[in-house]
Design an enzyme around this catalytic site. Structure first.
Site, PDB file in Angstrom:
ATOM      1  N   ASP A  82      20.264  14.267  42.183  1.00 18.93           N
ATOM      2  CA  ASP A  82      20.462  14.872  40.860  1.00 18.93           C
ATOM      3  C   ASP A  82      19.447  16.004  40.692  1.00 18.93           C
ATOM      4  OD1 ASP A  82      22.013  14.413  38.212  1.00 18.93           O
ATOM      5  OD2 ASP A  82      19.946  14.726  37.566  1.00 18.93           O
TER       6      ASP A  82
ATOM      7  N   GLU B 179      17.385  19.301  39.378  1.00 20.75           N
ATOM      8  CA  GLU B 179      17.008  20.016  38.158  1.00 20.75           C
ATOM      9  C   GLU B 179      16.950  21.490  38.520  1.00 20.75           C
ATOM     10  OE1 GLU B 179      16.852  18.687  35.173  1.00 20.75           O
ATOM     11  OE2 GLU B 179      17.272  16.731  36.061  1.00 20.75           O
ATOM     12  N   ALA B 180      17.390  22.340  37.600  1.00 23.95           N
ATOM     13  CA  ALA B 180      17.491  23.771  37.894  1.00 23.95           C
ATOM     14  C   ALA B 180      16.965  24.601  36.733  1.00 23.95           C
ATOM     15  CB  ALA B 180      18.951  24.131  38.183  1.00 23.95           C
TER      16      ALA B 180
ATOM     17  N   ASP C  58      26.255  19.472  40.681  1.00 23.98           N
ATOM     18  CA  ASP C  58      25.056  19.500  41.518  1.00 23.98           C
ATOM     19  C   ASP C  58      25.362  20.143  42.865  1.00 23.98           C
ATOM     20  OD1 ASP C  58      22.661  17.892  40.268  1.00 23.98           O
ATOM     21  OD2 ASP C  58      24.480  16.817  39.706  1.00 23.98           O
TER      22      ASP C  58
ATOM     23  N   HIS D 213      16.018  13.873  32.320  1.00 25.40           N
ATOM     24  CA  HIS D 213      15.954  15.209  32.910  1.00 25.40           C
ATOM     25  C   HIS D 213      14.808  15.381  33.889  1.00 25.40           C
ATOM     26  CE1 HIS D 213      19.139  15.957  30.177  1.00 25.40           C
ATOM     27  NE2 HIS D 213      18.372  15.811  29.124  1.00 25.40           N
TER      28      HIS D 213
ATOM     29  N   ASP E 240      16.399  10.509  36.756  1.00 23.21           N
ATOM     30  CA  ASP E 240      17.857  10.549  36.599  1.00 23.21           C
ATOM     31  C   ASP E 240      18.534   9.919  37.814  1.00 23.21           C
ATOM     32  OD1 ASP E 240      17.707  11.765  34.134  1.00 23.21           O
ATOM     33  OD2 ASP E 240      18.340  13.747  34.817  1.00 23.21           O
TER      34      ASP E 240
END
Length: 342
Positions: free
Chosen positions: A127, A129-130, A227, A286, A291
């Site tokens: 998962d 994060e961006a 993702d 987040h 996550d």
């Protein structure tokens, strides 16, 4: 916080997706889940004779009785069988039906064709994060800033290990205040981090160390399509590397969850899935690693409840595609770092 991430990851589906076109989930496409039924059905036209066995009549009668049970009765029966009793009524019904179905089929000669485990020994939950803005412009390039992997052993139903690395963004090198607040990832953290190609190499080395794709079969699992189809795809373009082969097919747990428990897409967000299974989020929303761990908890509960997870989505020529439940089952290939783009 859940809704904020939904807005970031799924806002305005009509905007350009940088050569990534997500297919709409029609009823036919959504039948990619991996219920025990998928595996029991013979591949030929012999379904009728196979399912004429009296055991299927017994299963149907048991299902009818379970459908008439109240939530209190369901919980009591599950407790009596020493099964998990948490979850909403529909989840409890599915859990009890799966249990009786498995018990009945194990008493027949068809047992040999039924796996009590899954198609894969290991599932790698990812998962990302961006980078993000509070209101992302149409041409905004999301860059991966956290790459977590949680390794689930489908035989022991335990989280066996985890991996986490932060990533230094190239295009949006300065994180927005919104991104920092949402993810908890600071500017100092990404400034000290490695670039994406180097982090990807670390991921590959970690997967090789676990002997995935060589000694053990495995699959990647994500919470939704984006993702892999958006974030990883865009990141590979930015980093001027080819899309990694081991990530070209994956299990979309939202599709699998929706089909297995017979709930609409609106009931397949992370917090909702946890709540319906009688669980609470553990950690910081987040945070990619937290996550991933919570998605792993859902994965293990689904396996406990009798869902046989299998790959249901893939990337092909830069486009998101569904994988038919009738397609041959394949694990992810041995991990290798992709070559640079010409």
């Amino acid at each position: 916080m859940e809704d904020q991430k939904e807005n970031i990851k799924y806002q305005d589906e009509n905007q350009p997706k940088h050569n990534v076109q997500e297919k709409r989930d029609t009823a036919a496409q959504d039948k990619q889940c991996c219920t025990p039924d998928d595996k029991e059905k013979p591949p030929s036209a012999s379904n009728k004779s196979e399912f004429s066995d009296p055991v299927y009549k017994e299963i149907a009668l048991a299902n009818g009785h379970i459908n008439r049970m109240s939530k209190t009765e369901l919980s009591a029966k599950l407790a009596e069988l020493k099964l998990e009793t948490r979850g909403v009524k529909d989840v409890l019904k599915k859990r009890l039906k799966s249990y009786y179905k498995k018990q009945k089929l194990m008493q027949t000669v068809q047992t040999e064709s039924i796996s009590n485990d899954t198609y894969y020994k290991y599932i790698c939950v990812v998962d990302f994060e961006a980078t993000c803005e509070e209101s992302n412009p149409p041409d905004y390039l999301h860059e991966i800033i956290e790459f977590p992997v949680v390794l689930v052993n489908t035989h022991t139903l335990e989280i066996e290990d985890s991996f986490q690395e932060y990533v230094k963004p190239e295009v949006n090198s300065q994180l927005s205040d919104f991104c920092v607040q949402l993810t908890g990832i600071t500017q100092e953290t990404v400034d000290k981090a490695d670039t994406f190609p180097n982090v990807l190499q670390k991921v590959v080395d970690w997967l090789k160390e676990k002997e995935l794709g060589t000694k053990h079969n495995y699959a990647v699992l994500t919470d939704g399509s984006w993702d892999m189809s958006k974030f990883l795809n865009i990141q590979c373009h930015i980093s001027r590397i080819r899309y990694p082969q081991f990530a070209k097919k994956w299990i979309n747990i939202r599709k699998a969850y929706g089909n297995f428990y017979k709930v609409p897409r609106t009931q397949t967000k992370l917090m909702t899935m946890l709540g319906n299974l009688g669980m609470k989020y553990d950690g910081r929303p987040h945070c990619g690693l937290d996550d991933s761990r919570n998605i792993a908890r859902i994965t293990m509960r689904m396996l406990q409840d009798g869902c046989v997870l299998r790959v249901n989505e893939r990337m092909h020529a830069g486009q998101l595609m569904s994988v038919s439940s009738k397609a041959p089952v394949e694990g992810a290939p041995p991990p290798h770092c992709p070559h640079s783009r010409n």
